[in-house]
Structure formats: C-alpha cells, structure tokens
Scaffold this motif. Structure first.
Motif, short mmCIF file in Angstrom:
data_model
loop_
_atom_site.label_atom_id
_atom_site.label_comp_id
_atom_site.label_asym_id
_atom_site.label_seq_id
_atom_site.Cartn_x
_atom_site.Cartn_y
_atom_site.Cartn_z
N ASN A 1 40.11 -19.17 -25.25
CA ASN A 1 39.16 -18.88 -26.33
C ASN A 1 37.87 -19.66 -26.10
O ASN A 1 37.84 -20.65 -25.38
CB ASN A 1 39.73 -19.27 -27.69
N LYS A 2 36.81 -19.25 -26.77
CA LYS A 2 35.58 -20.03 -26.77
C LYS A 2 35.73 -21.18 -27.77
O LYS A 2 36.58 -21.12 -28.67
CB LYS A 2 34.39 -19.16 -27.17
N PRO A 3 34.90 -22.22 -27.68
CA PRO A 3 34.95 -23.28 -28.69
C PRO A 3 34.51 -22.77 -30.06
O PRO A 3 33.62 -21.92 -30.16
CB PRO A 3 33.95 -24.32 -28.16
N GLY A 4 35.15 -23.28 -31.10
CA GLY A 4 34.67 -23.02 -32.45
C GLY A 4 33.42 -23.85 -32.72
O GLY A 4 33.32 -24.99 -32.26
N ILE A 5 32.46 -23.27 -33.45
CA ILE A 5 31.17 -23.92 -33.63
C ILE A 5 30.84 -24.04 -35.11
O ILE A 5 30.98 -23.08 -35.88
CB ILE A 5 30.04 -23.14 -32.92
#
Length: 495
Positions: free
Chosen positions: A319-323
C-alpha cells in the motif's frame, strides 16, 4: 649645553635602551620557552615590552585530539601592575585572524578533572577586556564520531574572566557576547543531520536563517539503521528568532527567553511500521518532560507562523503511506517553564490550521507542569471533513474507505497520565464504511456488517456523546492519546 652634560644624557639613553633590549630579550626568551613548553608552535614571535603587546604568526596547538591553527594571534595591553600586585593576568585585547579547528572531540576524562582540582590553587586569575575571533573555521568529529563543520565563525566577548569552579558548565564569566556563524552543519544520528545557513547572536537576541533537519537515508532504508521503530524527520524553517535571551548558572543552569518565532516552516514525519515492532519504552507527556529537564527553562511565548505539517504512516506492505496534512498552521504557545516555585505554571497552546487543505481546525490545549498527575485539557473544532480527506489516511493504513462527510465536530477532553474523559459533538451526513482487500476491491460482507452496526439515526444529523475512562498507552505520544479520545467518541456516536 656643554659636552660633559650631553655625554651623560647620551650614556643614560644608551643605558636605558640597553636595559630595555636586555629586558626585551629576557622576556621574549621566557615567553618563548613557556609557550613551547605548553606545546604552542609558531613561526615568529614579536613582543613590545613597553606596551605589553605580543604577536604570534602561524600558530598551531594540539590539545588532546583537537588541532587549532591561526594565521595571527595578537595579545595587547598585558598589565604588569596586575601581575606584580595581584598575581593575576590582565589583558586588554586578544585577537585571532583566519583560524581553523580540526580533529576530534575526546570523551571527558575524570582523571583530567582531578588534575584540574589539584592545580586549582596554583592557577592565576585571568581577565581579558576584549576577545575577538575572526573567520574561524571548524571541521571536527564529535565524540560520537559524527562530523561538525562551520564555514566561518566570528566571536566577540567583553570582560572575559576565567571561572575555575568545576561545578559550572560554563567555565568563564562575561558581560557580553556577540557571534555569527555561516554554513553550520552536524550529524546527530545515523539517519539525521541538522544545518543552517546563518546564525547571528547579539544584544541577547538570536536569529537563524534556513534551519534544516534532513534525512541521510532514504525512506526505504532508514528503518534498518535505527534500533527501534521511529519516524524519519524533515524540518525546514526559513527564519527562527529568539528574543531577550538570558543564561545564568547559580544553583542550576537556567535558560530564559521572552519570545521565540518560527516562520515559514515545513515539518514532515514519515513512519515505516512494517519492519520493527513498536517500542515498549515509556513516552512521557509534555508536562512531565518539561518538569524533569536537567536545567531550568522559562520561555514567555513561542509563535509558529505559516507552517505545514505532514504525517505519513506506512503500515501495510504494497500500500501507499497514509497521509495527514495540516496546512497554513499558526500556533501561539505561552508560559513554557519548569519553575516549581511559580504559582501559575499553566502552559497554553492555541493552534489554527487547515486539516487536509480544506477543513478548518482550531485547538486550545493547556497543561500544568507542576501537576504530578500531568493533568491536561484539549478542546476545539473541525469543519467540512470530506470522505476523500479521511480515506487518504484510512485506505492505505487500514484498507478502509469512508463515504459521506462531517459538517462540524466539537471536542473537549480532560485527562492525565492515566485516563481521560470528554465530550464529542458531531454533525455528519451519508456516513458509510467500506472495507477493502489488498486489491482495493470491496469486501461486501464485511462492509455490510460494519454498516449494520452504524446507527441509522447517526448517518444523518447531530450526535452528542461522552467518552469515559479512555486509557492511555504510555508507550505512545500525547497525540496518539488525543486521537484515541476522538476515535472513542466516533465509536460511541456511530455504533
């Protein structure tokens, strides 16, 4: 004037010059021998005995593992009277030009301190009216083997007096210090360094240009160079100004300042939570951390202007990082101190920001440093939270997506180092939760079950709830505790 009288005057002048030359040679020889015995090397020495001036060229000295070099060392106005009468050394001016310090700072040796103690009674008092270092370069390694460099340093000290009290961390007294530093840089861990382009300190005021804390490792590799799970930090501040600085050391080292300003700030925290386990080491609340500082601190006000804070959390591989974004952040923090004698030790922080660019956020946060339970109160409001804003953090970190939006949210929590209680008021519409698998497709059954537990009345309208006995995870920060309170309030309002 007759020839006999002229001859006597000539003899007197020649005698005086001869005595002066002999004394000059004797003093030069004595000083030269003394300096060489102190391992001070130089190419040439020039002494003016009449005015008490000494000039050394191309000076170098090695102290432990540090090497000091300077093109010129000038000592002017040495007082013979003070030396003869008071057994003290008084100098009017001491100057160095184009100097450089290289080598390594050695670890402190207790035996050295003992030696200093034994010589304390034999040492001479030293006073210097003016000290000036021009264009001092520094290129050294600290005792942790990390480098420290500075392109150019200027230092001016007035009324310097050597203080031989070993219990003090500042080994001298002074009436005024002025300094400027150009292009300073030092590494303080395997993955971070700090630098700034310019520092100026004069008249008890300090200003920093282009302060930076930057990573030395990539986001993919930094986690393998730390001993426990922690964030990778990036901090940029165009300007830092500290006003009315006072430093004293009576019973304890003390630092006070009237005002600190951080302007044009970018602060990024990136956490890779996929490799190491979360540390079980305790994290104190801010009140306790301030209370237990090894020195006294008293700052009347801190201001942060035009800041942007970005928190990124990488918790699910692939997954991509949560921002989470906090744009256009301004903050005013008053009364930062650990003076346990003062009656009012309440620290107040007021924060205004745009959460995820479009959601106005206001926070007021207070805590009392003297309170051993670390009581605090945090309240505020948040408006116009869209599903897109929340999903940018929930989707990568929890494989969950939110539909709908929150018109407004008001919160008011009170707590301490153990638990908290509070209130949460929500006004939201069309609320829906989707739980996704790794390929981001909807897990229909789980999403249906999740929404089954959401109150039908809560999908639209205003909800007022209370949170009680929310327990703090003492291995996590204050802001994690704050989020637990919000999360508990959301659960009570939705399920």
């Amino acid at each position: 004037m007759n020839h006999k009288k002229a001859f006597k005057i000539l003899v007197l002048v020649v005698s005086i010059l001869s005595i002066y030359k002999i004394a000059d040679y004797y003093v030069t020889h004595k000083i030269d021998s003394y300096l060489k015995a102190e391992q001070l090397n130089y190419d040439a020495i020039s002494i003016n005995l009449l005015f008490g001036n000494i000039t050394l060229k191309n000076v170098s000295i090695v102290k432990d593992s540090l090497h000091f070099k300077t093109e010129k060392l000038k000592i002017e106005g040495v007082s013979y009277y003070q030396y003869i009468k008071n057994k003290s050394i008084y100098i009017l001016d001491l100057k160095t030009i184009n100097s450089k310090i290289t080598g390594k700072i050695s670890k402190k040796d207790n035996s050295g301190k003992k030696q200093k103690d034994t010589l304390k009674g034999e040492s001479l008092a030293l006073k210097i009216k003016h000290i000036e270092f021009k264009n001092l370069k520094v290129d050294i390694k600290k005792n942790d083997n990390f480098p420290l460099t500075a392109k150019s340093i200027y230092i001016k000290i007035n009324n310097f007096e050597l203080d031989t009290d070993n219990n003090k961390s500042i080994p001298f007294l002074y009436s005024n210090i002025e300094t400027s530093i150009i292009d300073f840089e030092t590494q303080y861990s395997k993955v971070q360094k700090v630098k700034f382009s310019k520092l100026i300190f004069e008249k008890d005021n300090l200003s920093l240009d282009s302060l930076e804390i930057v990573p030395l490792k990539s986001r993919e590799k930094y986690i393998y160079h730390v001993s426990e799970e922690k964030e990778l930090m990036t901090l940029l501040s165009e300007k830092v100004v500290i006003s009315d600085i006072k430093i004293s050391e009576k019973e304890k080292f003390s630092f006070t300042a009237n005002h600190i300003l951080f302007e044009e700030v970018f602060f990024n925290l990136y956490l890779d939570g996929t490799v190491l386990e979360h540390p079980d080491k305790r994290k104190d609340l801010y009140s306790k951390s301030l209370r237990e500082l090894p020195f006294n601190i008293d700052i009347k006000k801190v201001e942060i202007k035009k800041a942007k804070i970005v928190y990124e959390e990488y918790t699910i591989k692939e997954n991509k990082p949560g921002i989470l974004n906090f744009d256009n952040l301004n903050a005013q923090i008053s009364n930062i101190n650990n003076n346990n004698v003062r009656e009012n030790n309440v620290t107040t922080a007021k924060i205004q920001s745009n959460f995820m660019k479009s959601s106005p956020l206001d926070i007021e946060w207070t805590f009392d440093i003297n309170n051993k339970n670390d009581n605090f109160r945090i309240s505020g409001s948040l408006f116009n939270v869209t599903s897109q804003n929340m999903s940018s953090f929930l989707l990568p970190t929890m494989n969950a997506k939110m539909d709908g939006y929150i018109d407004r949210m008001y919160f008011d929590f009170e707590g301490n180092d153990f638990t908290s209680n509070g209130k949460l008021n929500l006004d939201f519409k069309n609320f829906n939760i989707k739980i996704l698998d790794k390929k981001k497709s909807k897990k229909t059954v789980l999403s249906w079950l999740a929404n089954l537990f959401i109150k039908d009345s809560s999908k639209n309208g205003i909800v007022k709830v209370k949170t009680e006995n929310v327990e703090r995870d003492k291995t996590k920060s204050f802001w994690n505790f704050f989020w637990l309170n919000v999360e508990k309030g959301l659960q009570n309002s939705l399920i």
